[in-house]
Enzyme design. Sequence first.
Site, PDB file in Angstrom:
ATOM      1  N   LYS A 218       1.407   3.271  -7.116  1.00 63.62           N
ATOM      2  CA  LYS A 218       1.806   4.711  -8.303  1.00 63.62           C
ATOM      3  C   LYS A 218       2.728   5.553  -7.458  1.00 63.62           C
ATOM      4  CE  LYS A 218       0.376   8.231 -10.751  1.00 63.62           C
ATOM      5  NZ  LYS A 218       1.624   8.988 -10.370  1.00 63.62           N
TER       6      LYS A 218
ATOM      7  N   CYS B 280       4.527  17.957   4.287  1.00 66.70           N
ATOM      8  CA  CYS B 280       3.180  18.610   4.599  1.00 66.70           C
ATOM      9  C   CYS B 280       2.964  18.808   5.973  1.00 66.70           C
ATOM     10  CB  CYS B 280       2.280  17.318   4.143  1.00 66.70           C
ATOM     11  SG  CYS B 280       2.587  15.852   5.007  1.00 66.70           S
TER      12      CYS B 280
ATOM     13  N   GLU C 266      -4.147  11.656   3.124  1.00 65.40           N
ATOM     14  CA  GLU C 266      -3.239  12.454   4.041  1.00 65.40           C
ATOM     15  C   GLU C 266      -3.038  13.616   3.042  1.00 65.40           C
ATOM     16  OE1 GLU C 266      -0.257  14.577   4.784  1.00 65.40           O
ATOM     17  OE2 GLU C 266       0.781  12.690   4.916  1.00 65.40           O
TER      18      GLU C 266
ATOM     19  N   GLU D  42      -0.729  26.658   1.157  1.00 65.21           N
ATOM     20  CA  GLU D  42       0.544  25.761   1.301  1.00 65.21           C
ATOM     21  C   GLU D  42       1.396  26.051   0.206  1.00 65.21           C
ATOM     22  OE1 GLU D  42       1.061  21.078   2.147  1.00 65.21           O
ATOM     23  OE2 GLU D  42      -0.526  21.571   0.734  1.00 65.21           O
TER      24      GLU D  42
END
Length: 489
Positions: A181, A290, A256, A392
């Site tokens: 996906k 990331c 992750e 973040e």
Amino acid sequence: MNVKTEVKQIGLYINGKYVPSSSHRTFEVKNPATQGVIALVSEATEEDVNQACLAAREAFENGPWRTMSVAERCEKLRRMAEIILERKEEIAGLDAIDVGKPYHSTVQHEVPRAAHNIHFFADFVQMQGGETYPMEENFVNYTRYEPVGVAALITPWNVPFMLTTWKLGPCLAAGNTAVIKPAEMTPLSVSLLGEIAKEAGIPDGVVNVVHGLGSVVGTALTEHPAVDLVSFTGSTATGKRIMKNGADTLKKVSFELGGKAANIIFEDADLDKAIPGSIHAAFMNSGQVCLAGSRILVQRSIFAEFLERFTKAAMELKVGDPQNIDTKMGPLVSEQHYQKVTSYLEIAKEEKAKLICGGKRPELPEYLQKGYYLEPTVYVQENPKSRICQEEIFGPVVTLIPFDTEEEAIQIANDTEYGLNGVVWTENLQRAHRMSHSVRAGTIWVNCWFVRDLRAPFGGFKKSGVGREGGHHSLEFFTEAKNICIALK
């Protein structure tokens, strides 16, 4: 490189062929540089996800993939890697118009890395053995590593093709089947993986691709009883939901997740290396990484010099059309993400951070006016507990934080809920080791950034992930260890 912008029709890839959604619904995908519609993508229903999962289960249980020799399976994967390289311009072009990332960087680095991901795990799995444990009582134990079953591979929008192959390589090499996906914002390049696998001789049903919203497609996939394991790269919040969804069926998970890396610059650092390295870590893919070094900790004795040189380098980055060879930064991926990133500009004002450069849209040609662009943005913030230093942002926004001592740098670096990676710049070997041991993160780069050996473990501490991938760590996730005990008499 000019990529055609006609609207593409993207189907679901289930059991060896492209099919429309059972509801015949589609969703639009837009070029973030221009906001022009570039694709109509079939939107999977729960029934479509069910069909994909059942196809993958049938291919695993009764197809040849799981039981064929490792050598034959890996030869097909090597052919898949070759096809990826043969189609690298096409794949890079799709990522450039889909994600808004510079085409030339994608075609030169990301697509070859994607092919390497597949090829590496084909080679790596063929070199693996097992353990043998003889016993004095005339018994011997030996181990086999067998595939788990059906894997759900859920991948992010920022590096869609390369990060999908990072999961697909070990998944297939181990003998599993997969339902992929991709992120709904950037599905174009990943949609090719089914047909590439088929062209490489991989049996139907082994690789399936479904598209749609995470709330529908992702939920159906992670709850499905035919799915045995989930490998996910994305936000920490989504990782929590996937873990809950998979709990009732005890799925194996590998996550992750988010990051807020500390990029630590000591006074003895070689600034001729540290500054371009830090620019790359801060602004690659418009900061939508990331692993981005978005918290830059600079020793106070060199803070003024570093700030001046770093700011100059940031302002020299060419922001513009991802198709232009001199473009270093494209747009943010979507309106929703642009609103999220730019909301931190107001937060920075409230927190009294000092804006050094950026913080606004760049001046661009008329055809790019609807794109979600933001200049490289640099703040100085003395308070490392502020939101722009803790959360973040996932955009081209970085904060410079001064520190005095090594101990203070360690304290600031570790004072976050994340622990994916960190960066240390120093010419002192002992300090490099001390800092690498002290910073709580899954990967520490010393005097470099974003260097990856596929044999090495990759993953995060704290809320940056669950488990590790890479080398034998990937194979441990994608296999089940079986012990066999034989009586010799």
